[in-house]
Design a protein around this motif. Structure first.
Motif, short mmCIF file in Angstrom:
data_model
loop_
_atom_site.label_atom_id
_atom_site.label_comp_id
_atom_site.label_asym_id
_atom_site.label_seq_id
_atom_site.Cartn_x
_atom_site.Cartn_y
_atom_site.Cartn_z
N LYS A 126 0.83 -1.21 0.00
CA LYS A 126 0.00 0.00 0.00
C LYS A 126 0.86 1.25 0.00
N TRP A 127 2.00 1.20 0.67
CA TRP A 127 2.92 2.34 0.69
C TRP A 127 3.45 2.60 -0.71
N ARG A 128 3.90 1.55 -1.39
CA ARG A 128 4.44 1.74 -2.75
C ARG A 128 3.35 2.19 -3.72
N ALA A 129 2.10 1.74 -3.49
CA ALA A 129 1.00 2.14 -4.36
C ALA A 129 0.50 3.55 -4.07
N GLY A 130 1.04 4.19 -3.04
CA GLY A 130 0.63 5.55 -2.69
C GLY A 130 -0.63 5.61 -1.85
N GLU A 131 -1.08 4.48 -1.32
CA GLU A 131 -2.28 4.46 -0.49
C GLU A 131 -1.98 4.81 0.96
N LEU A 132 -0.73 4.65 1.37
CA LEU A 132 -0.28 5.08 2.69
C LEU A 132 0.75 6.18 2.47
N VAL A 133 0.36 7.40 2.77
CA VAL A 133 1.24 8.54 2.51
C VAL A 133 2.15 8.75 3.72
N ALA A 134 3.37 8.26 3.61
CA ALA A 134 4.35 8.34 4.69
C ALA A 134 5.73 8.06 4.13
N ASP A 135 6.75 8.36 4.91
CA ASP A 135 8.09 7.90 4.63
C ASP A 135 8.38 6.75 5.57
N ILE A 136 9.02 5.69 5.07
CA ILE A 136 9.39 4.55 5.91
C ILE A 136 10.92 4.44 5.89
N PRO A 137 11.60 5.09 6.84
CA PRO A 137 13.06 5.08 6.84
C PRO A 137 13.68 3.76 7.28
N LEU A 138 12.89 2.91 7.97
CA LEU A 138 13.47 1.67 8.46
C LEU A 138 12.40 0.68 8.88
N VAL A 139 12.79 -0.59 8.85
CA VAL A 139 12.00 -1.69 9.42
C VAL A 139 12.89 -2.39 10.43
N ILE A 140 12.35 -2.66 11.60
CA ILE A 140 13.10 -3.32 12.68
C ILE A 140 12.47 -4.68 12.95
N SER A 141 13.32 -5.68 13.12
CA SER A 141 12.82 -7.03 13.38
C SER A 141 13.71 -7.76 14.37
N ASN A 142 13.10 -8.63 15.16
CA ASN A 142 13.88 -9.48 16.05
C ASN A 142 14.27 -10.79 15.38
N HIS A 143 13.98 -10.92 14.09
CA HIS A 143 14.39 -12.08 13.29
C HIS A 143 14.86 -11.56 11.92
N PRO A 144 15.76 -12.28 11.26
CA PRO A 144 16.28 -11.82 9.96
C PRO A 144 15.42 -12.22 8.77
N ASP A 145 14.32 -12.94 8.98
CA ASP A 145 13.59 -13.60 7.90
C ASP A 145 13.11 -12.68 6.78
N ASN A 146 12.70 -11.45 7.12
CA ASN A 146 12.05 -10.60 6.12
C ASN A 146 12.98 -9.55 5.50
N ARG A 147 14.28 -9.73 5.70
CA ARG A 147 15.24 -8.75 5.19
C ARG A 147 15.11 -8.57 3.67
N GLU A 148 15.09 -9.66 2.93
CA GLU A 148 15.08 -9.57 1.47
C GLU A 148 13.85 -8.82 0.96
N GLU A 149 12.69 -9.13 1.52
CA GLU A 149 11.47 -8.45 1.06
C GLU A 149 11.54 -6.96 1.34
N VAL A 150 11.95 -6.59 2.55
CA VAL A 150 12.01 -5.18 2.93
C VAL A 150 13.00 -4.43 2.06
N GLU A 151 14.19 -4.99 1.89
CA GLU A 151 15.22 -4.29 1.12
C GLU A 151 14.88 -4.21 -0.36
N SER A 152 13.99 -5.08 -0.85
CA SER A 152 13.55 -4.99 -2.25
C SER A 152 12.75 -3.72 -2.49
N TYR A 153 12.23 -3.12 -1.42
CA TYR A 153 11.50 -1.85 -1.52
C TYR A 153 12.44 -0.66 -1.32
N GLY A 154 13.73 -0.93 -1.13
CA GLY A 154 14.69 0.15 -0.90
C GLY A 154 14.66 0.68 0.51
#
Length: 302
Positions: A126-154
């Motif tokens: 929704k963020w990439r589609a412009g439906e959530l108007v915000a800046d997302i400077p970072l994602v924090i996780s207690n597990h490494p599992d979702n790194r690839e997906e998050v970084e694919s969005y820059g």
């Protein structure tokens, strides 16, 4: 601001305004005559045009009054800073609290996630589609599992392992990152850690959580197994602000889905994930769009 019909007959706000000189005003005060008149007059005197106005009173006789206004202003005739100063003086005189925001300003939002990615993926899409108007400077996780997906969005991904032994240190590391990026909203997208009172106090009414249950029913772990054992006919999800009381903060949004005896625990989990991602994204959108006010342990959602 464009609107379209919802399936329930109501109107759904679409956050697609392109007005660079549009602002949003939220007001809370004791209900008394003249509040709307004073605010409308101020806007008129500063060459502003009200395009939308919503009000709610808990009790016309001595209760609380809440209002949300969207208005367009003319920067050449009356600069935004001048309007801000005028509202500051008006608020002092008539004893109300307010929040005034430019609609074009993007809030700084951080997402916390553990292993499950369905809520994270919904927010990022929704963020990439412009439906959530915000800046997302970072994602924090207690597990490494979702790194690839998050970084694919820059978006930078920060893995901060959190255990009972290092919980305080991990939270301080997260707080430092959030402060460095001036984060205004933290979204717990199935972040399976209980935040300490110290952490919550740093970000009052700025943390939104999704609970995989229709609160207050089936709190804690394994809600779908508990729901299955009770033979429920409805399952749901609850998006709420985080407070020191676990899963008892002001509720922002809830959604439900009808089920029956044929649904297994696995079926309930699959259906529940769909409800969770929708309810959370809706709550986050309302917060970003300045549509929420908190009073005691309730929210007013305009």
């Amino acid at each position: 601001m464009r609107t379209q019909k919802c399936t329930n007959g109501g109107l759904l706000k679409l956050n697609v305004t392109n007005h660079e000189q549009r602002a949003r005003l939220l007001v809370s005060c004791q209900d008394r005559p003249g509040v709307v008149a004073h605010i409308s007059t101020l806007l008129f005197e500063h060459h502003a045009n009200i395009v939308q106005s919503d009000q709610y009173s808990t009790d016309p006789e001595g209760g609380m009054f809440f209002m949300r206004i969207e208005f367009d202003w003319n920067e050449e005739k009356s600069p935004f800073q001048t309007i801000e100063s005028a509202f500051t003086e008006l608020a002092k005189t008539h004893e109300f609290t307010y929040k005034l925001e430019k609609a074009s300003r993007k809030k700084q939002m951080a997402i916390f996630v553990s292993k499950e990615n369905h809520c994270l993926s919904e927010l990022l899409w929704k963020w990439r589609a412009g439906e959530l108007v915000a800046d997302i400077p970072l994602v924090i996780s207690n597990h490494p599992d979702n790194r690839e997906e998050v970084e694919s969005y820059g978006i930078p991904f920060h893995h901060i392992a959190s255990t009972k032994a290092n919980r305080k240190e991990a939270e301080q590391k997260a707080i430092k990152l959030l402060k460095e990026h001036n984060i205004e909203l933290i979204v717990l997208a199935r972040y399976m850690q209980i935040l300490s009172p110290d952490f919550v106090s740093e970000f009052p009414q700025q943390i939104i959580n999704i609970h995989h249950s229709f609160l207050p029913a089936f709190i804690g772990a394994n809600p779908y197994a508990k729901a299955f054992e009770r033979g429920v006919k409805l399952i749901g999800a609850t998006a709420h602000y985080v407070t020191d009381d676990l899963d008892e903060g002001p509720i922002i949004e809830q959604d439900v889905l009808r089920v029956n005896h044929r649904h297994t625990v696995t079926d309930l989990r699959v259906a529940g994930r769909n409800i969770e991602r929708i309810a959370l994204a809706r709550a986050v959108g309302w917060h970003l769009n300045d549509q929420l006010l908190v009073h005691t342990n309730k929210t007013i959602a305009f």
